[in-house]
Design an enzyme around this catalytic site. Structure first.
Site, PDB file in Angstrom:
ATOM      1  N   MET A  70       8.113  19.071  31.404  1.00  0.00           N
ATOM      2  CA  MET A  70       7.967  18.096  32.760  1.00  0.00           C
ATOM      3  C   MET A  70       7.565  16.749  32.109  1.00  0.00           C
ATOM      4  SD  MET A  70       8.322  19.377  35.397  1.00  0.00           S
ATOM      5  CE  MET A  70       8.200  20.969  34.838  1.00  0.00           C
ATOM      6  N   PRO A  71       7.488  16.565  30.751  1.00  0.00           N
ATOM      7  CA  PRO A  71       7.052  15.120  30.708  1.00  0.00           C
ATOM      8  C   PRO A  71       8.177  14.169  31.239  1.00  0.00           C
ATOM      9  CG  PRO A  71       7.069  16.528  28.863  1.00  0.00           C
ATOM     10  CD  PRO A  71       7.894  17.327  29.714  1.00  0.00           C
ATOM     11  N   PHE A  72       7.851  13.021  31.389  1.00  0.00           N
ATOM     12  CA  PHE A  72       8.565  12.156  31.540  1.00  0.00           C
ATOM     13  C   PHE A  72       8.119  10.801  30.780  1.00  0.00           C
ATOM     14  CE2 PHE A  72       9.277   7.642  33.491  1.00  0.00           C
ATOM     15  CZ  PHE A  72      10.624   7.700  33.646  1.00  0.00           C
TER      16      PHE A  72
END
Lengths: 76, 76, 76, 76, 76, 76
Positions: free
Chosen positions: B1-3
Site C-alpha cells: 500500500m505504500p505511496f
C-alpha cells in the site's frame, strides 16, 4: 533539514520564486536555527484548470461569464 | 500500500525512472514485506527554476557568473 | 537534491526504516548520479484508520467481521 | 481548511476535473461540516512515464509488446 | 490560494510555528500579491527516526556512538 | 492509480473518514473511470497548532481572547 513545498495557482516570475526561496529559508534559519544549506524548497505553479477552491476550478471561477453577467447587469 | 513521491531537480531518462521504480519497489518488498502490486510511485522532475536549496534557486546557483567569476579569477 | 516521501499503512521498525533510507538513497546515487548528502527522505507511518484503499479504510478491510468469523469459527 | 492533492496517471478533461473538485468539496462539507470556501484541491495529471505501479512505469506496463506478444501468441 | 507544506526533523515550539506561518504568509503577500486569507500552511514535525538524510536516519546520525566516541575521546 | 492526500485541521471520527474514502473513490470511478481497487487515500488530521491560515495558527485564531475581548466589549 526542512523540506518545503509551495503550491500556487498560476505562475510566477523567476525573481518572485527566488524571493520566496530566500524569504522562507531565512525564516527557517531565524525562527528555528536550521542550517540554510539543508533547506530544500519546491515551488509548483499549478494551472488554474487544475486548482480548485470553493468547490470549483479557479479557471472557471475567474472566467468572464458574458452571457450571465449581461443579464445580471440588466436586472440590477 | 505504500505511496512514494520523488521530487528531483532537473530531468531523468525513461530508463533512469524505470530503474528507480524497480529499486524502490524491491526495497519495500524486501524490507517491509509489502505487496509489489500495491506500490505506487510518482517521480516529479522539477525545473531548476522551481527548486531552491541553500537559500537560492538551483537555476541561479548553477548558472555561470562570467562577470563575477572573471573578477574572482583575477583576484585569486 | 532529491526529496522522497514514503507513506505506508501501519508501522515499521527503526531497522526497516534505516534500510529503506539506505536503499532509496543508493538507488538515487546509482541511477541518477545524485549526491547522497543531498538526499532527504521522510517516512510516514499512517494509521490504518487514516489510509483508504479500494474504497474503504484499511482498518475496516482488515478487521474481522464477527458474523462471518463466527461461521468460519464453527466450521473449523 | 482542508487541502486535497489528487495525483493520477494520465490526463483528464476540464469537465472531469471540475466534477472531481465539486464532488470532493461536497463530501468534505457533508461528512465533516467543512466550509466549502476554505477547501483547496490540486489535481496533478502525471505523465505515465513518471508514474510507477507494481514495480514498473505505467508507460511500460501499458505499452504494446508486438515482438514478444507475437512470439507468445505463436507458442501458445 | 497557495498551499505550503513544511516538513522538518524534530519538533518546534508553538511560538516558532506561529512565527514561520507569519513569515511565509507575509512573503507570499509581498512577493506574489497573494491574499493572506487564502494562504494555508501545514507544519509537519517529523520524528528523527522517520527522517533520512545522507543515506541514514537522522536519529542514527545524531546518536552518540559510545565505542567510537570513547576512542575519539581518548585520542584527543 | 490515483493517489489522494487529504490534510485537515483537527480530527475526524472513523465513520467520517470511511465516508470520505467512499465518496472520493466513487467520484474517481464515476468521473474518470478509475479502477476503485487502485485508489489510495491518506487522511492527515493535523493539530491546529500545526496548521496556519490567514497568517496565523488555527489554534491561535480559534482561541478565546478573554482579556482583549473584555476590553473590546467594554469599549464598544
Amino acid at each position: 533539514m526542512p523540506f518545503v513545498s509551495i503550491r500556487m495557482a498560476g505562475s510566477a516570475t523567476k525573481e518572485q520564486k527566488a524571493g520566496l526561496v530566500a524569504d522562507v529559508t531565512a525564516s527557517l534559519v531565524a525562527r528555528l536555527g536550521k542550517n540554510p544549506a539543508a533547506v530544500q524548497i519546491v515551488i509548483e505553479e499549478v494551472n488554474t484548470e487544475n486548482y480548485g477552491a470553493g468547490g470549483q476550478l479557479i479557471a472557471d471561477r475567474d472566467a468572464p461569464k458574458p452571457q450571465e453577467d449581461a443579464h445580471a447587469e440588466s436586472s440590477r
